[in-house]
Design an enzyme around this catalytic site. Structure first.
Site, short mmCIF file in Angstrom:
data_model
loop_
_atom_site.label_atom_id
_atom_site.label_comp_id
_atom_site.label_asym_id
_atom_site.label_seq_id
_atom_site.Cartn_x
_atom_site.Cartn_y
_atom_site.Cartn_z
N ASP A 16 0.84 -1.20 0.00
CA ASP A 16 0.00 0.00 0.00
C ASP A 16 0.87 1.26 0.00
OD1 ASP A 16 -2.35 1.40 -0.06
OD2 ASP A 16 -2.87 1.07 2.03
N GLY A 17 0.33 2.33 -0.58
CA GLY A 17 1.00 3.63 -0.55
C GLY A 17 1.63 4.05 -1.86
N ARG A 29 -0.31 8.98 -10.11
CA ARG A 29 -0.39 7.82 -9.23
C ARG A 29 0.24 6.57 -9.84
NH1 ARG A 29 -3.81 7.24 -5.09
NH2 ARG A 29 -4.15 5.08 -5.71
N HIS A 33 2.81 2.96 -8.95
CA HIS A 33 2.63 1.53 -9.22
C HIS A 33 3.84 0.98 -9.96
CE1 HIS A 33 -1.34 1.98 -7.70
NE2 HIS A 33 -1.86 2.57 -8.76
N LEU A 127 10.77 -21.58 -4.42
CA LEU A 127 9.95 -20.57 -3.77
C LEU A 127 8.62 -20.47 -4.52
CD1 LEU A 127 11.25 -17.01 -2.81
CD2 LEU A 127 8.94 -17.37 -3.60
N SER A 190 -8.25 -4.66 5.20
CA SER A 190 -8.86 -4.33 3.89
C SER A 190 -9.35 -5.56 3.11
CB SER A 190 -7.88 -3.51 3.03
OG SER A 190 -7.59 -2.29 3.65
N GLU A 201 1.24 -13.15 12.42
CA GLU A 201 1.81 -11.97 13.07
C GLU A 201 1.73 -10.80 12.10
OE1 GLU A 201 2.97 -11.74 16.19
OE2 GLU A 201 2.52 -13.86 16.56
C1 IPE Z 1 -5.40 -2.72 -0.11
O1 IPE Z 1 -5.08 -1.39 -0.35
C2 IPE Z 1 -5.45 -3.49 -1.40
C3 IPE Z 1 -4.17 -3.73 -2.03
C4 IPE Z 1 -3.01 -3.40 -1.56
C5 IPE Z 1 -4.22 -4.44 -3.29
P1 IPE Z 1 -6.20 -0.27 -0.53
O2 IPE Z 1 -5.47 1.00 -0.73
O3 IPE Z 1 -7.15 -0.67 -1.59
O4 IPE Z 1 -6.93 -0.33 0.88
P2 IPE Z 1 -7.80 0.76 1.65
O5 IPE Z 1 -8.81 1.29 0.67
O6 IPE Z 1 -6.87 1.82 2.11
O7 IPE Z 1 -8.40 0.02 2.80
C1 IPE Z 2 -1.43 0.13 -3.41
O1 IPE Z 2 -1.23 1.50 -3.49
C2 IPE Z 2 -1.71 -0.49 -4.77
C3 IPE Z 2 -3.10 -0.93 -4.95
C4 IPE Z 2 -4.03 -0.92 -4.05
C5 IPE Z 2 -3.46 -1.42 -6.27
P1 IPE Z 2 -2.45 2.50 -3.52
O2 IPE Z 2 -2.80 2.74 -4.95
O3 IPE Z 2 -3.55 2.07 -2.65
O4 IPE Z 2 -1.76 3.81 -2.93
P2 IPE Z 2 -2.39 4.84 -1.90
O5 IPE Z 2 -2.88 4.06 -0.74
O6 IPE Z 2 -3.49 5.53 -2.62
O7 IPE Z 2 -1.27 5.74 -1.56
MG MG Z 3 -4.03 2.36 -0.71
#
Ligand code: IPE
Ligand code: IPE
Ligand code: MG
Length: 235
Positions: A16-17, A29, A33, A127, A190, A201
């Site tokens: 995430d992020g 954005r 990715h 793996l 999520s 953990e």
């Molecule tokens: C969780 O991230 C899903 C993935 C990493 C694929 P999201 O960014 O979609 O989750 P929320 O919306 O913050 O809960």
């Molecule tokens: C995680 O990053 C990738 C996916 C959920 C596909 P995000 O796209 O959720 O990035 P943020 O959370 O908006 O920063």
């Molecule tokens: Mg996200």
């Protein structure tokens, strides 16, 4: 770098992020990715080196279909491309590649790429890398319950036990994660692996996924090694 003695058998990542990483740099954005794919590579490389047998990644949730069409399309294209680009690496490092999720929602082209990558790596053993795509925990439990109910029709009076569920989940045959790492400071599941994380953990880190590389991974493994897992018992 000192690798901890007690390593997990299965590490799972909620990556995430990516969006925030890009936004902080004044980029689109999707750039986040793209950079996130490099983190997957770094984590995989380290996992092979450190001898971790199962590594899984939450790449796209069922809920993520609700994002703008353009972002969804770019993500899907990126996934197909990155997968095929890794085939050589999978071969070289003896990595078995698996995609799990609601594949009926994926395009025919992406499904064809997935089939190819999975068939190509099916015999690899060092793996197992799992990519959760169009996956959600509730969807998984529901599809498992449906299949189980169907089987039970032929066996009236038989009561299912929790361990009977395992083989109906899409993760059948894959051990439950010992360690789940979520990046970007969010402290929630999520709708990821719900059944399978009963005794996992959790490590939450503020590091954004595109910045999550070897060093951050090692830190999370050290944190895992310091945990006392009791599984409901007394030590
Ligand atoms: C969780 O991230 C899903 C993935 C990493 C694929 P999201 O960014 O979609 O989750 P929320 O919306 O913050 O809960
Ligand atoms: C995680 O990053 C990738 C996916 C959920 C596909 P995000 O796209 O959720 O990035 P943020 O959370 O908006 O920063
Ligand atoms: Mg996200």
């Amino acid at each position: 770098m000192q690798i901890p003695d007690r390593l997990p058998q299965h590490v799972s990542f909620i990556m995430d992020g990516n969006g925030r990483w890009a936004q902080a740099r004044g980029k689109e954005r999707v750039q986040g990715h793209f950079e996130g794919v490099e983190s997957v590579r770094a984590v995989m490389e380290a996992s092979v080196e450190w001898g971790i047998p199962y590594v899984s990644f939450f790449a796209f949730s069922e809920e993520n279909w609700g994002r703008p069409e353009e972002e969804v399309r770019t993500l899907m294209e990126l996934m197909g491309r990155a997968m095929l680009a890794e085939l050589d690496n999978f071969r070289r490092h003896d990595i078995r590649f698996i995609v799990l999720g609601n594949r009926a929602r994926l395009s025919d082209a992406l499904n064809a790429d997935i089939d190819r990558a999975m068939a190509d790596t099916a015999a690899n053993r060092r793996l197992t890398m799992v990519l959760f795509l169009s996956y959600s925990g509730r969807w998984d439990i529901l599809q498992a319950a449906e299949k189980m109910a169907h089987d039970l029709i032929d066996h009236p009076g038989q009561r299912p036990r929790p361990e009977d569920m395992e083989r109906y989940l899409v993760t059948a045959g894959i051990p439950d994660p010992d360690l789940l790492i979520r990046t970007s400071g969010e402290k929630r599941i999520s709708n990821y692996l719900l059944w399978q994380t009963a005794y996992t953990e959790f490590v939450f880190t503020d590091t954004l996924w595109p910045d999550f590389r070897r060093e951050a991974y090692l830190k999370a493994l050290e944190e895992f090694a310091s945990r006392d897992r009791r599984f409901g018992k007394i030590k």
